[in-house]
Design an enzyme around this catalytic site. Structure first.
Site, PDB file in Angstrom:
ATOM      1  N   ALA A 178       0.891  -1.216  -0.055  1.00 31.07           N
ATOM      2  CA  ALA A 178      -0.146   0.005   0.046  1.00 31.07           C
ATOM      3  C   ALA A 178       0.973   1.410   0.372  1.00 31.07           C
ATOM      4  O   ALA A 178       0.679   2.353  -0.326  1.00 31.07           O
ATOM      5  CB  ALA A 178      -1.189  -0.252   0.851  1.00 31.07           C
ATOM      6  N   TYR A 179       1.523   1.304   1.029  1.00 30.66           N
ATOM      7  CA  TYR A 179       2.907   2.666   0.659  1.00 30.66           C
ATOM      8  C   TYR A 179       3.649   2.510  -0.264  1.00 30.66           C
ATOM      9  O   TYR A 179       3.431   3.180  -0.751  1.00 30.66           O
ATOM     10  CB  TYR A 179       3.699   2.469   2.232  1.00 30.66           C
TER      11      TYR A 179
END
Length: 245
Positions: free
Chosen positions: A162-163
């Protein structure tokens, strides 16, 4: 006096960027989701003799907060010379493509991408009035598709999907923003501060917050001959000794 806004500047890398810009003669607005934390940061700088700062409540995920911040700053200055989009979240570690809920992706993108877009657009009227506007988007080498694609290497043995995805999107936004502003005095770049010892990394890393801030501030201070629409990761690819910016 030139002015700058640094988001997420109440601590860590953002705080050090605010300090460096203030020392360079800028009046720095310390963007902080929690106003009291921002005020404490300004007081900490004041104790060092740095008084050309002001805390501004700014939650990059809140449209009303962004509007209030832009209105407050516009009431104090006609121009904004530097915008450092530093505020960001990790979404928690570690993150698997198979197990990380979509809501985590939404939360991370809300801050790391949509927040940057919203803040940049809100402050564009002030930035356009500057003779030499600069935008620095804080990214990461972990967003590099080339490095991440080396799946059998140990560069990123742990994945933070996600990051990493959010910062890859931020890099693409940076390039497109620079392209649209290519015929103006704007310089827009994405900068990796390096693996830095802050709360964000549980105080693990190879760089101090001060070193990371120097990497970011370098691109906030570039002259008219400096780069735009680029991604820089000086921890992995150091700037040449004779680098003019």
């Amino acid at each position: 006096m030139k002015s700058a806004l640094v988001t997420g500047a109440n601590k860590g890398i953002g705080f050090e960027v605010a300090k460096l810009l203030a020392q360079e003669g800028f009046f720095v607005y310390i963007g902080s989701r929690n106003l009291e934390s921002g005020k404490q940061a300004a007081e900490k700088l004041g104790a060092l003799g740095i008084t050309n700062t002001q805390a501004i409540q700014l939650d990059v995920t809140d449209a009303q907060s962004i509007l209030h911040a832009s209105t407050a700053i516009a009431a104090k200055t006609d121009t904004l010379d530097v915008l450092v989009n530093n505020a960001g979240i990790s979404g928690g570690f570690r993150q698997s493509t198979l197990d990380t809920p979509a809501d985590v992706f939404r939360s991370v993108f809300e801050t790391n991408v949509f927040g940057v877009v919203s803040v940049t657009q809100a402050f564009m009227p002030l930035l356009k009035k500057s003779a030499a506007p600069r935008i620095v988007n804080v990214s990461t080498s972990m967003a590099s598709l080339t490095l991440a694609a080396d799946i059998f290497g140990d560069q990123y043995a742990a994945r933070y999907v996600a990051y990493q995805s959010s910062k890859s999107a931020l890099n693409m936004y940076t390039i497109n923003l620079a392209y649209e502003l290519r015929e103006t005095a704007f310089k827009v770049n994405a900068v990796c501060p390096g693996w830095t010892k802050t709360d964000f990394t549980a105080n693990q890393g190879t760089s101090t917050a001060e070193e990371a801030a120097q990497r970011i501030t370098r691109y906030a201070l570039i002259d008219q001959d400096g780069p735009t629409g680029k991604f820089f990761s000086e921890e992995y690819f150091p700037a040449p000794a004779n680098c003019p910016w």
